[in-house]
Scaffold this motif. Structure first.
Motif, PDB file in Angstrom:
ATOM      1  N   GLN A   1      26.781  43.819  34.648  1.00 15.96           N
ATOM      2  CA  GLN A   1      27.544  44.333  33.519  1.00 15.96           C
ATOM      3  C   GLN A   1      28.948  44.725  33.449  1.00 15.96           C
ATOM      4  OE1 GLN A   1      25.647  46.912  30.368  1.00 15.96           O
ATOM      5  NE2 GLN A   1      24.395  47.221  31.851  1.00 15.96           N
ATOM      6  N   LEU A   2      28.835  45.144  34.549  1.00 16.97           N
ATOM      7  CA  LEU A   2      30.763  45.586  35.517  1.00 16.97           C
ATOM      8  C   LEU A   2      31.080  44.453  35.484  1.00 16.97           C
ATOM      9  CD1 LEU A   2      30.126  48.842  36.812  1.00 16.97           C
ATOM     10  CD2 LEU A   2      30.974  48.549  35.466  1.00 16.97           C
ATOM     11  N   ALA A   3      30.164  43.705  36.774  1.00 17.49           N
ATOM     12  CA  ALA A   3      30.978  42.316  37.116  1.00 17.49           C
ATOM     13  C   ALA A   3      31.573  41.926  35.664  1.00 17.49           C
ATOM     14  CB  ALA A   3      30.270  41.391  37.568  1.00 17.49           C
ATOM     15  N   ARG A   4      30.319  41.112  34.902  1.00 17.90           N
ATOM     16  CA  ARG A   4      30.819  40.932  33.468  1.00 17.90           C
ATOM     17  C   ARG A   4      32.681  41.266  33.001  1.00 17.90           C
ATOM     18  NH1 ARG A   4      31.619  35.770  32.384  1.00 17.90           N
ATOM     19  NH2 ARG A   4      30.920  36.477  30.117  1.00 17.90           N
ATOM     20  N   ALA A   5      32.598  42.883  32.994  1.00 18.85           N
ATOM     21  CA  ALA A   5      33.514  43.454  32.562  1.00 18.85           C
ATOM     22  C   ALA A   5      34.966  43.590  32.502  1.00 18.85           C
ATOM     23  CB  ALA A   5      32.923  44.926  32.190  1.00 18.85           C
ATOM     24  N   VAL A   6      34.960  42.879  34.325  1.00 21.25           N
ATOM     25  CA  VAL A   6      35.789  42.660  34.953  1.00 21.25           C
ATOM     26  C   VAL A   6      36.661  41.097  35.306  1.00 21.25           C
ATOM     27  CG1 VAL A   6      36.136  44.647  36.538  1.00 21.25           C
ATOM     28  CG2 VAL A   6      34.817  42.214  37.149  1.00 21.25           C
ATOM     29  N   GLY A   7      35.530  40.206  34.402  1.00 20.62           N
ATOM     30  CA  GLY A   7      35.726  38.472  34.396  1.00 20.62           C
ATOM     31  C   GLY A   7      35.552  37.726  34.981  1.00 20.62           C
ATOM     32  N   ALA A   8      33.949  38.725  36.067  1.00 15.16           N
ATOM     33  CA  ALA A   8      33.611  37.542  37.174  1.00 15.16           C
ATOM     34  C   ALA A   8      32.377  37.236  36.438  1.00 15.16           C
ATOM     35  CB  ALA A   8      32.716  38.808  38.499  1.00 15.16           C
ATOM     36  N   LYS A   9      31.952  35.740  37.236  1.00 10.90           N
ATOM     37  CA  LYS A   9      30.714  34.978  37.271  1.00 10.90           C
ATOM     38  C   LYS A   9      29.436  35.388  37.907  1.00 10.90           C
ATOM     39  CE  LYS A   9      29.208  30.441  36.442  1.00 10.90           C
ATOM     40  NZ  LYS A   9      29.399  28.963  37.018  1.00 10.90           N
ATOM     41  N   VAL A  10      28.389  35.491  37.015  1.00  4.44           N
ATOM     42  CA  VAL A  10      27.287  36.450  37.472  1.00  4.44           C
ATOM     43  C   VAL A  10      25.931  35.717  37.825  1.00  4.44           C
ATOM     44  CG1 VAL A  10      25.961  38.700  38.016  1.00  4.44           C
ATOM     45  CG2 VAL A  10      28.143  38.766  36.801  1.00  4.44           C
ATOM     46  N   ALA A  11      25.554  35.819  39.344  1.00  7.57           N
ATOM     47  CA  ALA A  11      24.610  34.918  39.151  1.00  7.57           C
ATOM     48  C   ALA A  11      22.664  36.644  39.747  1.00  7.57           C
ATOM     49  CB  ALA A  11      24.448  34.492  40.426  1.00  7.57           C
TER      50      ALA A  11
END
Length: 326
Positions: A158-168
């Protein structure tokens, strides 16, 4: 008061709900009447006799809690009796009351109820300090999270997506991967059936992950370095796969990569307070905006901590398992 004690290390049955003396807040501390705590892997290690609390900390397990302030110790300002809070602890969360350094307190975020706030301090502080303060994940980069359906994993997504990163993410079942996708993970890897090095390379056109958040330690060390992108950063926060592994320094040099390893529990109070302050500044507004939420699988009575430990040890849960005080 009552607390979960560990008279002798052992299995879940070693956890005993027993009457103990009330804690007294010292200089710079507050007394919190606990509403709920949450189960962490470190609690299991403590129960087994492998991870003792740091000197001066409560002997009872529990690295986070939520509740209401019952009393202020000398020298505390900015907080009042009755405030609803959650807290990062060095121990003592599995109890009806706990004394907490004021620098490790957080207000219950807007949009989160008091009990579920107990699921937040350890995961938000761990993820923010490792992924953002140390590994410096940036917008547009790719984060690989091992154990994506865990408490740490669900918050990292959730935090990575909130800052605009892509998550695996890696996880061991279709259901867990589906839940990770609901939270925003885009690259879903079943570690029982797929090689995460191959899958992350395929999904990133061969470049790899910019940041990897790893809870496995030795077992994944070499493969994690293989999965890193050039200038990648590996953040190790756990040892579920062992403590000793081989590392190809040549591969690390070739990628100009970095490896960090941290824990929260034994850090000095000042370092913990700085992390908590950063979480309050950067993460807490995301709850009010609805971009981030606690992920809670089950809530059990605190006196039934043994059952909660069994659930976590079997890895059948998604997110956090809470212990609710009477």
């Amino acid at each position: 008061m009552y607390a979960i004690t560990i008279p002798e290390p052992g299995g879940p049955e070693a956890l005993v709900w027993d009457e103990v003396p009330d804690p007294v807040p010292g200089e710079g501390e507050v007394l919190v009447e606990v509403a709920a705590s949450a189960v962490n892997r470190a609690d299991i290690l403590q129960r087994q006799g492998f991870y003792n609390p740091p000197p001066g900390a409560s002997p009872y397990p529990g690295l986070e809690c939520s509740g209401r302030i019952a009393a202020l110790g000398p020298g505390v300002s900015g907080w009042a009796v009755g405030d609803e809070v959650c807290a990062l602890l060095a121990g003592g969360g599995y109890a009806e009351k706990v004394a907490v350094p004021a620098g490790q307190l957080l207000p219950v975020p807007d949009g989160v109820d008091l009990r579920q706030a107990a699921a937040l301090p350890e995961v938000t502080c761990t993820v923010w300090s490792n992924v953002f303060m140390v590994a410096q994940l940036r917008p547009g980069e790719t984060l690989l999270v091992h154990g994506g359906s865990s408490g740490i994993g669900t918050m990292a997504i959730q935090l990575a997506r909130a800052v605009g990163a892509k998550v695996a993410v890696t996880a061991g079942t279709k259901e867990k991967l589906e839940r990770c996708a609901e939270l925003g993970a885009e690259i879903l890897i079943n570690y029982r059936e797929q090689d995460f090095v191959e899958e992350i390379r395929r999904a990133t056109d061969g470049s790899g992950a910019d940041v990897i958040l790893d809870n496995m330690g030795a077992k994944y060390l070499d493969r994690n370095v293989q999965a890193l992108a050039v200038n990648g950063r590996l953040a190790i926060i756990g040892m579920q796969g062992g403590i000793k592994g081989e590392l190809n320094i040549g591969t690390l040099l070739g990628k100009r990569a970095a490896i960090s390893a941290t824990s929260l529990r034994a850090r000095p109070l000042g370092e913990k307070a700085a992390i908590v302050a950063a979480v309050r500044e950067h993460v807490w507004p995301l709850f009010a905006d609805g971009h981030v939420r606690p992920v809670v699988d089950q809530e059990l009575p605190m006196s039934d901590a043994a059952a909660a430990h069994r659930i976590v040890e079997e890895s059948g849960h998604i997110g956090k398992v809470l212990l609710v005080a009477p």
